[in-house]
Design a protein around this motif. Structure first.
Motif, PDB file in Angstrom:
ATOM      1  N   SER A 140       8.758  18.679  35.503  1.00  0.00           N
ATOM      2  CA  SER A 140       8.576  17.890  34.287  1.00  0.00           C
ATOM      3  C   SER A 140       7.158  18.048  33.749  1.00  0.00           C
ATOM      4  O   SER A 140       6.926  18.010  32.544  1.00  0.00           O
ATOM      5  CB  SER A 140       8.909  16.422  34.536  1.00  0.00           C
ATOM      6  OG  SER A 140       7.990  15.865  35.450  1.00  0.00           O
ATOM      7  N   PHE A 141       6.186  18.238  34.658  1.00  0.00           N
ATOM      8  CA  PHE A 141       4.803  18.469  34.237  1.00  0.00           C
ATOM      9  C   PHE A 141       4.712  19.791  33.485  1.00  0.00           C
ATOM     10  O   PHE A 141       4.072  19.883  32.438  1.00  0.00           O
ATOM     11  CB  PHE A 141       3.871  18.457  35.455  1.00  0.00           C
ATOM     12  CG  PHE A 141       2.438  18.695  35.099  1.00  0.00           C
ATOM     13  CD1 PHE A 141       1.705  17.727  34.422  1.00  0.00           C
ATOM     14  CD2 PHE A 141       1.805  19.898  35.400  1.00  0.00           C
ATOM     15  CE1 PHE A 141       0.387  17.942  34.079  1.00  0.00           C
ATOM     16  CE2 PHE A 141       0.492  20.118  35.055  1.00  0.00           C
ATOM     17  CZ  PHE A 141      -0.221  19.128  34.397  1.00  0.00           C
ATOM     18  N   CYS A 142       5.363  20.829  33.992  1.00  0.00           N
ATOM     19  CA  CYS A 142       5.373  22.143  33.332  1.00  0.00           C
ATOM     20  C   CYS A 142       6.061  22.053  31.979  1.00  0.00           C
ATOM     21  O   CYS A 142       5.631  22.669  31.006  1.00  0.00           O
ATOM     22  CB  CYS A 142       6.074  23.176  34.214  1.00  0.00           C
ATOM     23  SG  CYS A 142       5.104  23.629  35.660  1.00  0.00           S
ATOM     24  N   THR A 143       7.119  21.277  31.906  1.00  0.00           N
ATOM     25  CA  THR A 143       7.842  21.112  30.651  1.00  0.00           C
ATOM     26  C   THR A 143       6.951  20.414  29.624  1.00  0.00           C
ATOM     27  O   THR A 143       6.928  20.786  28.455  1.00  0.00           O
ATOM     28  CB  THR A 143       9.133  20.296  30.899  1.00  0.00           C
ATOM     29  OG1 THR A 143       9.900  20.929  31.906  1.00  0.00           O
ATOM     30  CG2 THR A 143       9.953  20.179  29.641  1.00  0.00           C
ATOM     31  N   LEU A 144       6.237  19.378  30.082  1.00  0.00           N
ATOM     32  CA  LEU A 144       5.333  18.654  29.200  1.00  0.00           C
ATOM     33  C   LEU A 144       4.223  19.572  28.677  1.00  0.00           C
ATOM     34  O   LEU A 144       3.897  19.568  27.488  1.00  0.00           O
ATOM     35  CB  LEU A 144       4.723  17.462  29.948  1.00  0.00           C
ATOM     36  CG  LEU A 144       3.822  16.543  29.142  1.00  0.00           C
ATOM     37  CD1 LEU A 144       4.594  15.920  27.985  1.00  0.00           C
ATOM     38  CD2 LEU A 144       3.228  15.471  30.022  1.00  0.00           C
ATOM     39  N   LEU A 145       3.631  20.407  29.550  1.00  0.00           N
ATOM     40  CA  LEU A 145       2.602  21.358  29.128  1.00  0.00           C
ATOM     41  C   LEU A 145       3.153  22.356  28.117  1.00  0.00           C
ATOM     42  O   LEU A 145       2.504  22.690  27.137  1.00  0.00           O
ATOM     43  CB  LEU A 145       2.043  22.108  30.342  1.00  0.00           C
ATOM     44  CG  LEU A 145       1.049  21.349  31.204  1.00  0.00           C
ATOM     45  CD1 LEU A 145       0.673  22.185  32.427  1.00  0.00           C
ATOM     46  CD2 LEU A 145      -0.195  21.013  30.416  1.00  0.00           C
ATOM     47  N   GLU A 146       4.364  22.834  28.380  1.00  0.00           N
ATOM     48  CA  GLU A 146       5.004  23.804  27.474  1.00  0.00           C
ATOM     49  C   GLU A 146       5.240  23.171  26.107  1.00  0.00           C
ATOM     50  O   GLU A 146       5.020  23.803  25.064  1.00  0.00           O
ATOM     51  CB  GLU A 146       6.320  24.304  28.093  1.00  0.00           C
ATOM     52  CG  GLU A 146       7.012  25.375  27.284  1.00  0.00           C
ATOM     53  CD  GLU A 146       6.207  26.655  27.143  1.00  0.00           C
ATOM     54  OE1 GLU A 146       6.434  27.372  26.148  1.00  0.00           O
ATOM     55  OE2 GLU A 146       5.336  26.952  27.982  1.00  0.00           O
ATOM     56  N   GLU A 147       5.664  21.912  26.061  1.00  0.00           N
ATOM     57  CA  GLU A 147       5.917  21.229  24.792  1.00  0.00           C
ATOM     58  C   GLU A 147       4.621  21.064  23.994  1.00  0.00           C
ATOM     59  O   GLU A 147       4.594  21.250  22.781  1.00  0.00           O
ATOM     60  CB  GLU A 147       6.560  19.860  25.041  1.00  0.00           C
ATOM     61  CG  GLU A 147       8.009  19.935  25.473  1.00  0.00           C
ATOM     62  CD  GLU A 147       8.582  18.571  25.814  1.00  0.00           C
ATOM     63  OE1 GLU A 147       7.859  17.543  25.707  1.00  0.00           O
ATOM     64  OE2 GLU A 147       9.759  18.529  26.203  1.00  0.00           O
ATOM     65  N   ARG A 148       3.536  20.722  24.677  1.00  0.00           N
ATOM     66  CA  ARG A 148       2.242  20.560  23.991  1.00  0.00           C
ATOM     67  C   ARG A 148       1.731  21.889  23.462  1.00  0.00           C
ATOM     68  O   ARG A 148       1.184  21.981  22.368  1.00  0.00           O
ATOM     69  CB  ARG A 148       1.207  19.943  24.932  1.00  0.00           C
ATOM     70  CG  ARG A 148       1.481  18.483  25.155  1.00  0.00           C
ATOM     71  CD  ARG A 148       0.344  17.806  25.821  1.00  0.00           C
ATOM     72  NE  ARG A 148       0.645  16.383  25.956  1.00  0.00           N
ATOM     73  CZ  ARG A 148      -0.078  15.564  26.653  1.00  0.00           C
ATOM     74  NH1 ARG A 148      -1.150  15.988  27.284  1.00  0.00           N
ATOM     75  NH2 ARG A 148       0.248  14.303  26.724  1.00  0.00           N
ATOM     76  N   ARG A 149       1.897  22.949  24.267  1.00  0.00           N
ATOM     77  CA  ARG A 149       1.477  24.277  23.822  1.00  0.00           C
ATOM     78  C   ARG A 149       2.265  24.686  22.584  1.00  0.00           C
ATOM     79  O   ARG A 149       1.717  25.211  21.617  1.00  0.00           O
ATOM     80  CB  ARG A 149       1.682  25.298  24.945  1.00  0.00           C
ATOM     81  CG  ARG A 149       1.129  26.688  24.586  1.00  0.00           C
ATOM     82  CD  ARG A 149       1.486  27.742  25.614  1.00  0.00           C
ATOM     83  NE  ARG A 149       2.909  27.996  25.713  1.00  0.00           N
ATOM     84  CZ  ARG A 149       3.631  28.680  24.824  1.00  0.00           C
ATOM     85  NH1 ARG A 149       3.068  29.151  23.751  1.00  0.00           N
ATOM     86  NH2 ARG A 149       4.915  28.881  24.995  1.00  0.00           N
ATOM     87  N   MET A 150       3.537  24.408  22.570  1.00  0.00           N
ATOM     88  CA  MET A 150       4.389  24.760  21.426  1.00  0.00           C
ATOM     89  C   MET A 150       4.004  23.940  20.193  1.00  0.00           C
ATOM     90  O   MET A 150       4.001  24.441  19.069  1.00  0.00           O
ATOM     91  CB  MET A 150       5.856  24.563  21.776  1.00  0.00           C
ATOM     92  CG  MET A 150       6.375  25.618  22.748  1.00  0.00           C
ATOM     93  SD  MET A 150       8.056  25.343  23.272  1.00  0.00           S
ATOM     94  CE  MET A 150       8.945  25.530  21.756  1.00  0.00           C
ATOM     95  N   ALA A 151       3.651  22.651  20.403  1.00  0.00           N
ATOM     96  CA  ALA A 151       3.243  21.793  19.285  1.00  0.00           C
ATOM     97  C   ALA A 151       1.950  22.314  18.665  1.00  0.00           C
ATOM     98  O   ALA A 151       1.815  22.374  17.442  1.00  0.00           O
ATOM     99  CB  ALA A 151       3.083  20.352  19.760  1.00  0.00           C
TER     100      ALA A 151
END
Length: 118
Positions: free
Chosen positions: A2-13
């Motif tokens: 979930s931490f990796c998913t959160l980082l990926e979402e922020r990078r995409m934003a």
């Protein structure tokens, strides 16, 4: 995970924000320069305005030429020209022109010089 998913979402934003900013810059011009708009003018109105300005200039030139001719017609005493030239430290031609502007009257010219109007 979930931490990796959160980082990926922020990078995409952030990437999405950067893409939006780049797109806005592209619409304003790739170099970031302000957009230049071309104004349309009424050619007939512009031509009329230039015609009027040229007529005004011609009238001013004619008036100046008439004034110059009138001044040149004023007779001046050669002794007065010498006196004015010596007293005011002017070339003879300039002294003559100043006398002509004061109707050949040296006293009137000297008075105007003292008053600061000549």
């Amino acid at each position: 995970n979930s931490f990796c998913t959160l980082l990926e979402e922020r990078r995409m934003a952030r990437s999405s924000d950067a893409n939006a900013a780049m797109s806005a810059m592209g619409r304003a011009g790739a170099t970031g320069e302000k957009e230049v708009t071309q104004k349309k003018y009424d050619e007939a109105a512009v031509a009329e305005k230039f015609k009027k300005l040229n007529e005004e200039l011609a009238a001013k030139r004619d008036a100046a030429a008439k004034k110059e001719a009138k001044l040149a017609a004023v007779a001046v005493n050669a002794g007065d020209v010498t006196l004015v030239a010596e007293q005011l430290g002017l070339p003879a031609a300039e002294a003559k022109r100043k006398l002509q502007a004061h109707n050949g009257d040296a006293a009137k010219l000297f008075k105007a010089v003292v008053e600061g109007t000549a």
